[in-house]
Write a protein that holds these residues in place. Structure first.
Motif, PDB file in Angstrom:
ATOM      1  N   ARG A 168       6.814  -3.975   0.925  1.00 31.97           N
ATOM      2  CA  ARG A 168       5.575  -4.468   0.310  1.00 31.97           C
ATOM      3  C   ARG A 168       4.991  -5.634   1.091  1.00 31.97           C
ATOM      4  O   ARG A 168       4.479  -6.601   0.537  1.00 31.97           O
ATOM      5  CB  ARG A 168       5.814  -4.867  -1.141  1.00 31.97           C
ATOM      6  CG  ARG A 168       6.037  -3.694  -2.086  1.00 31.97           C
ATOM      7  CD  ARG A 168       6.267  -4.180  -3.511  1.00 31.97           C
ATOM      8  NE  ARG A 168       6.323  -3.059  -4.450  1.00 31.97           N
ATOM      9  CZ  ARG A 168       6.613  -3.198  -5.752  1.00 31.97           C
ATOM     10  NH1 ARG A 168       6.854  -4.399  -6.234  1.00 31.97           N
ATOM     11  NH2 ARG A 168       6.640  -2.148  -6.551  1.00 31.97           N
ATOM     12  N   GLY A 169       5.067  -5.554   2.421  1.00 29.93           N
ATOM     13  CA  GLY A 169       4.444  -6.547   3.280  1.00 29.93           C
ATOM     14  C   GLY A 169       5.252  -7.796   3.535  1.00 29.93           C
ATOM     15  O   GLY A 169       4.789  -8.701   4.237  1.00 29.93           O
ATOM     16  N   TYR A 662      -2.372  -4.202  -1.813  1.00 27.17           N
ATOM     17  CA  TYR A 662      -2.086  -5.564  -2.245  1.00 27.17           C
ATOM     18  C   TYR A 662      -3.001  -6.584  -1.564  1.00 27.17           C
ATOM     19  O   TYR A 662      -3.593  -6.329  -0.511  1.00 27.17           O
ATOM     20  CB  TYR A 662      -0.620  -5.932  -2.004  1.00 27.17           C
ATOM     21  CG  TYR A 662      -0.176  -5.989  -0.564  1.00 27.17           C
ATOM     22  CD1 TYR A 662      -0.139  -7.201   0.125  1.00 27.17           C
ATOM     23  CD2 TYR A 662       0.244  -4.839   0.104  1.00 27.17           C
ATOM     24  CE1 TYR A 662       0.282  -7.266   1.442  1.00 27.17           C
ATOM     25  CE2 TYR A 662       0.671  -4.890   1.416  1.00 27.17           C
ATOM     26  CZ  TYR A 662       0.684  -6.104   2.083  1.00 27.17           C
ATOM     27  OH  TYR A 662       1.099  -6.163   3.379  1.00 27.17           O
ATOM     28  N   ARG A 663      -3.098  -7.737  -2.218  1.00 26.98           N
ATOM     29  CA  ARG A 663      -3.836  -8.884  -1.709  1.00 26.98           C
ATOM     30  C   ARG A 663      -2.863 -10.047  -1.603  1.00 26.98           C
ATOM     31  O   ARG A 663      -2.089 -10.309  -2.522  1.00 26.98           O
ATOM     32  CB  ARG A 663      -4.988  -9.245  -2.647  1.00 26.98           C
ATOM     33  CG  ARG A 663      -5.794 -10.460  -2.209  1.00 26.98           C
ATOM     34  CD  ARG A 663      -6.768 -10.896  -3.293  1.00 26.98           C
ATOM     35  NE  ARG A 663      -7.595 -12.006  -2.841  1.00 26.98           N
ATOM     36  CZ  ARG A 663      -8.394 -12.724  -3.634  1.00 26.98           C
ATOM     37  NH1 ARG A 663      -8.455 -12.431  -4.941  1.00 26.98           N
ATOM     38  NH2 ARG A 663      -9.113 -13.720  -3.144  1.00 26.98           N
ATOM     39  N   ALA A 664      -2.902 -10.758  -0.475  1.00 23.92           N
ATOM     40  CA  ALA A 664      -2.032 -11.910  -0.261  1.00 23.92           C
ATOM     41  C   ALA A 664      -2.889 -13.115   0.127  1.00 23.92           C
ATOM     42  O   ALA A 664      -3.659 -13.045   1.094  1.00 23.92           O
ATOM     43  CB  ALA A 664      -0.994 -11.623   0.819  1.00 23.92           C
ATOM     44  N   TRP A 682      -3.176  -2.315   2.761  1.00 26.06           N
ATOM     45  CA  TRP A 682      -2.444  -1.273   2.053  1.00 26.06           C
ATOM     46  C   TRP A 682      -1.621  -0.457   3.030  1.00 26.06           C
ATOM     47  O   TRP A 682      -1.865  -0.444   4.246  1.00 26.06           O
ATOM     48  CB  TRP A 682      -3.384  -0.353   1.270  1.00 26.06           C
ATOM     49  CG  TRP A 682      -4.490   0.293   2.074  1.00 26.06           C
ATOM     50  CD1 TRP A 682      -5.588  -0.304   2.609  1.00 26.06           C
ATOM     51  CD2 TRP A 682      -4.587   1.674   2.428  1.00 26.06           C
ATOM     52  NE1 TRP A 682      -6.372   0.602   3.264  1.00 26.06           N
ATOM     53  CE2 TRP A 682      -5.792   1.829   3.162  1.00 26.06           C
ATOM     54  CE3 TRP A 682      -3.792   2.792   2.185  1.00 26.06           C
ATOM     55  CZ2 TRP A 682      -6.200   3.061   3.676  1.00 26.06           C
ATOM     56  CZ3 TRP A 682      -4.209   4.029   2.694  1.00 26.06           C
ATOM     57  CH2 TRP A 682      -5.394   4.144   3.418  1.00 26.06           C
ATOM     58  N   THR A 683      -0.593   0.182   2.478  1.00 25.81           N
ATOM     59  CA  THR A 683       0.227   1.147   3.224  1.00 25.81           C
ATOM     60  C   THR A 683       0.312   2.424   2.399  1.00 25.81           C
ATOM     61  O   THR A 683       0.225   2.395   1.165  1.00 25.81           O
ATOM     62  CB  THR A 683       1.649   0.614   3.481  1.00 25.81           C
ATOM     63  OG1 THR A 683       2.303   0.391   2.226  1.00 25.81           O
ATOM     64  CG2 THR A 683       1.631  -0.684   4.263  1.00 25.81           C
ATOM     65  N   ARG A 705      -0.558   2.292   7.955  1.00 20.14           N
ATOM     66  CA  ARG A 705      -0.480   0.878   7.615  1.00 20.14           C
ATOM     67  C   ARG A 705      -1.806   0.237   7.997  1.00 20.14           C
ATOM     68  O   ARG A 705      -2.188   0.200   9.173  1.00 20.14           O
ATOM     69  CB  ARG A 705       0.660   0.200   8.359  1.00 20.14           C
ATOM     70  CG  ARG A 705       0.968  -1.208   7.876  1.00 20.14           C
ATOM     71  CD  ARG A 705       1.883  -1.982   8.815  1.00 20.14           C
ATOM     72  NE  ARG A 705       2.999  -1.201   9.301  1.00 20.14           N
ATOM     73  CZ  ARG A 705       3.899  -1.667  10.181  1.00 20.14           C
ATOM     74  NH1 ARG A 705       3.773  -2.895  10.655  1.00 20.14           N
ATOM     75  NH2 ARG A 705       4.882  -0.904  10.592  1.00 20.14           N
ATOM     76  N   ALA A 706      -2.535  -0.266   7.029  1.00 18.24           N
ATOM     77  CA  ALA A 706      -3.878  -0.805   7.254  1.00 18.24           C
ATOM     78  C   ALA A 706      -3.808  -2.154   7.961  1.00 18.24           C
ATOM     79  O   ALA A 706      -2.763  -2.815   7.979  1.00 18.24           O
ATOM     80  CB  ALA A 706      -4.609  -0.933   5.925  1.00 18.24           C
ATOM     81  N   PRO A 707      -4.926  -2.612   8.550  1.00 17.40           N
ATOM     82  CA  PRO A 707      -4.946  -3.949   9.173  1.00 17.40           C
ATOM     83  C   PRO A 707      -4.615  -5.033   8.149  1.00 17.40           C
ATOM     84  O   PRO A 707      -4.881  -4.893   6.953  1.00 17.40           O
ATOM     85  CB  PRO A 707      -6.389  -4.080   9.669  1.00 17.40           C
ATOM     86  CG  PRO A 707      -6.895  -2.686   9.785  1.00 17.40           C
ATOM     87  CD  PRO A 707      -6.206  -1.907   8.708  1.00 17.40           C
ATOM     88  N   ARG A 708      -4.061  -6.138   8.666  1.00 20.77           N
ATOM     89  CA  ARG A 708      -3.697  -7.252   7.797  1.00 20.77           C
ATOM     90  C   ARG A 708      -4.070  -8.563   8.456  1.00 20.77           C
ATOM     91  O   ARG A 708      -3.716  -8.815   9.616  1.00 20.77           O
ATOM     92  CB  ARG A 708      -2.200  -7.240   7.496  1.00 20.77           C
ATOM     93  CG  ARG A 708      -1.756  -8.407   6.631  1.00 20.77           C
ATOM     94  CD  ARG A 708      -0.273  -8.398   6.343  1.00 20.77           C
ATOM     95  NE  ARG A 708       0.100  -9.545   5.521  1.00 20.77           N
ATOM     96  CZ  ARG A 708       1.330  -9.800   5.114  1.00 20.77           C
ATOM     97  NH1 ARG A 708       2.312  -8.981   5.447  1.00 20.77           N
ATOM     98  NH2 ARG A 708       1.591 -10.852   4.375  1.00 20.77           N
ATOM     99  N   VAL A 709      -4.779  -9.415   7.718  1.00 25.76           N
ATOM    100  CA  VAL A 709      -5.166 -10.729   8.206  1.00 25.76           C
ATOM    101  C   VAL A 709      -3.988 -11.681   8.039  1.00 25.76           C
ATOM    102  O   VAL A 709      -3.313 -11.695   6.999  1.00 25.76           O
ATOM    103  CB  VAL A 709      -6.392 -11.252   7.433  1.00 25.76           C
ATOM    104  CG1 VAL A 709      -6.740 -12.676   7.877  1.00 25.76           C
ATOM    105  CG2 VAL A 709      -7.583 -10.334   7.647  1.00 25.76           C
TER     106      VAL A 709
END
Length: 798
Positions: A168-169, A662-664, A682-683, A705-709
């Motif tokens: 979960r990231g 999810y949002r972080a 998201w994944t 697996r989507a991009p993540r900032v």
């Protein structure tokens, strides 16, 4: 219908047998297979010779023996069991005394056997409220792969270039083997690549563990279950695999059970050689200086590893057993790479070329010994278990470097990275039932871990050819960790409502000692970790659950090492011996819906983390070197929604789909600079498995697996497409599987780091597209499936 009839006949016969008298005449005998092994739960049906009606019957015990009370009369008897040919014994005349039919031998029915295998097949994913169980051999894309590759194929799980596992990231996930820590999971993350996937039975993913589990791991626990069988007789599985790029291996898993002794063993060997590449662009500008360069690396990594396990179960009686086992793992690795740096001027013109080569040899060894005692009391559900485990691991690396500028003379460097580790643990657990559905659980555990890590870097003097240590990149670290824990839990069910609550206390004593220069950093703390869950069952197949847990993530010892490699002298990975643990509050709500053709598990979760450990890049310094170091950067709030969907579209077509959105939100400060991020990502994974022509299994899997900032940039998307094809041969005793991992050759890590004065864009691929072929042979395992199905039905009826 044929098996339904056998099943109901079995139930009827059991009922008749229970109604019969104990002192009158009876029909006795014993049932064995072709290897003279007892056949438990065999069906004994007694029919009237006059009109063929079913009169009574019974079931054989675990030694294959049966006693069926009958009245005076003439009968014929049918002996049957799934996957065996039925035996009919005529002219059984009861005139006043017990009749023995002697030993009845059942022969395997190959046609029935193949049908039973299909009906008894486990789903690739079993959904439960508190965990998800993945029967990894049912996923064709896992066949012939190692443990690290298989983990990267699970929903919501990702595996990075260096083998680091995230759930979960988050990288703060606890990885266990058979429910206990292992040297294969506690040292170098890449060690999991030495565990052959064919030795794994299943993998459990527990996202909000209760107090009975260790509190370590922010996002939960991944538990790898190794194959082990306790069936009577000789049973086993053998496999061989080959692949391109080079991947060759073989495994066996076997057990021999005689009465109250079960001997089990497994072995795996694998040779793996894979190419990889990386490229990047770096640019830095400030008031004092500016520079830019491009970089390209090409290399290969090869490994030759062995895994051997041997153990013994001793059953004192039906209620108590003692199990001892030893695991030995060893491996040799060799990595070679060439990296070219192209220094650029302000116009992008190459002004200097630096060539650097690396040759790294690695020797790994891991020995584990475990002992388990289990006692089941007469009261159902009352159990006591005691566990002891001892681990010793060694991981030694030696590396030679050469470097030349504009095709000039080579300068030489070499490094060592020697690590050894000793672990042991003692654990006691007790479960005491009360009332109809209530139980109290309690346990204690003490564990010790000592790691010595010696890292050194030397440079050769060009004139004297002597080796000169480079002090700032040389360190010797001793890490000591002792954790003492106790927990208590209580649970009960009140109609449709189930409740569980627990409290775990852990006393932590950790010290980090650097020898030169001498630095000693002790950390002692005590924490209480509560957990609770509440579930409501609307119907038998619809359940809602709310759970909470408080958890800890202690820094990995690799994050404490000042330096552990000099692979890229321009971007160094450093450590931080002053790191503090992270703490996480986790709340999760799940809804499970089951029906005959499928199931849906949906979860909504929230996590709040303190002292979040994150790697940040600092520099460059005056020499142009940047350093990536872990720090306790910030606090983080994460919100997520996760779906797992499984559906049998037709008897020949099954689909599994999962997604985690999810949002972080991360906020922190470092040296006066605000570092923050707000990412939506998201994944997902989708699998479609079809049985074609009633004999050929075809599977397509897609991972995304989507991009993540991040706080200093972003990680770009990764996606893969896998194909698999399998067919049973040798009357169901063998299976041939062919597959391709990453058909589009798109599994690449792409990272952008962007600050006001620094920009970096990098791409790395550590394993290209791969083709594999695997052959698996089962010794008496198909028969085992049939027995397990029959036993399960009997237990459910009881």
């Amino acid at each position: 219908m044929k098996y339904l009839f056998i099943f109901f006949t079995l139930l009827c016969c059991t009922a008749f047998a229970q109604d019969g008298g104990e002192d009158g005449p009876a029909i006795t005998g014993s049932i064995v297979d072709q290897q003279r092994n007892p056949v438990p739960y065999g069906n004994v049906a007694v029919h009237s010779a006059e009109d063929s009606t079913l009169v009574t019957g019974g079931v054989s015990d675990d030694q294959g023996r049966f006693i069926v009370p009958v009245k005076l009369g003439n009968y014929f008897v049918k002996i049957s069991f799934l996957s065996y040919e039925e035996v009919t014994i005529p002219n059984v005349i009861i005139s006043g005394s017990t009749i023995s039919l002697g030993v009845i031998t059942l022969n395997e029915n190959s046609q029935v056997l193949e049908e039973v295998i299909v009906k008894g097949e486990k789903a690739s994913m079993e959904l439960q409220l508190d965990k998800r169980v993945f029967n990894i051999q049912k996923d064709l894309s896992n066949v012939g792969q190692n443990a690290s590759d298989i983990l990267g194929n699970l929903p919501s799980v990702t595996v990075d270039v260096d083998g680091t596992v995230s759930l979960r990231g988050s990288e703060n996930v606890r990885i266990l083997i058979d429910g206990k820590p292992s040297g294969l999971t506690s040292r170098d993350p890449e060690a999991l690549r030495m565990l052959q996937g064919n030795l794994i039975e299943s993998i459990e993913v527990i996202t909000n563990p209760s107090s009975r589990y260790d509190a370590a791991g922010e996002v939960g626990i991944i538990n790898i279950i190794l194959k082990k069988n306790q069936e009577k007789g000789i049973n086993g599985t053998f496999s061989a695999n080959a692949g391109y790029p080079a991947q060759y291996g073989g495994t066996y898993s076997i057990n021999i059970r005689k009465r109250n002794v079960n001997l089990f063993s497994s072995y795996g060997v694998e040779y793996d050689k894979r190419p990889g590449y990386g490229e990047s662009y770096q640019q830095y500008s400030s008031a004092d200086t500016s520079f830019a360069y491009a970089q390209r690396s090409d290399g290969t990594r090869q490994e030759f590893s062995h895994n051997f396990t041997v153990g013994l179960d001793y059953f004192f009686n039906d209620n108590s057993s003692l199990t001892g086992s030893v695991l030995y793992n060893t491996g040799d690795g060799l990595s070679k790479s060439e990296t070219n740096y192209f220094d650029l001027d302000e116009n992008g013109t190459v002004i200097r070329t630096v060539r650097r080569t690396e040759r790294e040899g690695e020797d790994e060894e891991n020995i584990e010994a475990s002992l388990n005692y289990k006692k089941n009391f007469e009261r159902k559900g009352q159990t006591f278990t005691a566990d002891y485990k001892w681990i010793k691991s060694v991981d030694n690396e030696t590396t030679d470097y050469t470097e030349s500028v504009d095709e000039g003379a080579d300068s030489l460097q070499r490094s060592i990275n020697f690590a050894d580790e000793i672990n042991w643990l003692i654990q006691l657990d007790y479960i005491h039932p009360f009332g109809r559905d209530g139980k109290i659980e309690a346990g204690v555990k003490t564990a010790s871990r000592i790691i010595n890590n010696d890292y050194g870097l030397e440079s050769q003097d060009g004139e004297s050819l002597s080796w000169i240590p480079i002090a700032q990149y040389t360190n010797n670290l001793e890490y000591t960790e002792r954790i003492h824990a106790a927990y208590v839990m209580a649970s009960n069910t009140f109609g449709k409502i189930s409740m569980q609550g627990g409290l775990r206390g852990e006393l932590t004593d950790i010290s980090t000692e650097l020898k030169d220069p001498y630095i000693f950093i002790p950390q002692d703390y005590f924490n209480l970790f509560p957990s609770a869950s509440l579930s409501y069952k609307f119907q038998e197949n619809k359940t809602l659950q709310l759970s909470y847990s408080y958890r800890i993530s202690r820094p990995d010892f690799r994050h404490l090492l000042p330096y552990s490699n000099f692979r890229d002298p321009r971007v160094l990975f450093g450590g931080n011996p002053t790191l503090r643990p992270e703490y996480t509050n986790s709340i999760e709500m799940g809804y499970l819906l089951d029906w005959d053709a499928g199931s849906i598990l949906s979860n909504v979760y929230y996590r709040h983390r303190n002292n979040v450990i994150e790697r940040i890049i600092t520099g460059p310094d005056s020499a142009g070197r940047s350093i990536i170091v872990p720090i306790n950067l910030s606090n983080e709030n994460s919100y997520g929604v996760e779906f797992n969907f499984s559906l049998n579209v037709q008897d020949w077509w099954r689909i599994n789909t999962s997604a985690n959105f999810y949002r972080a939100i991360t906020q922190g400060f470092y040296e006066g600079e605000v570092l923050e991020s707000d990412t939506y990502t998201w994944t997902s994974r989708a699998t479609s498995k079809m049985t074609l022509f009633k004999a050929l299994d075809f599977q397509v899997s897609f991972n995304y697996r989507a991009p993540r900032v991040t706080t200093q940039g972003k990680n770009l998307s990764i996606y893969t497409l896998d194909l698999g094809l399998s067919r049973d041969v040798l009357k169901g005793k063998g299976t041939i599987t062919a597959g391709v991992r990453d058909l589009l050759n798109s599994r690449k890590r792409r990272v952008i780091i962007e600050r006001e004065d620094y920009y970096s864009n990098s791409t790395f691929q550590w394993r290209p597209r791969q083709f594999t072929v695997t052959f698996t042979y089962r010794l008496n395992r198909a028969k085992e499936k049939a027995r397990n199905n029959q036993e399960q039905r009997i237990e459910e009826e009881d």
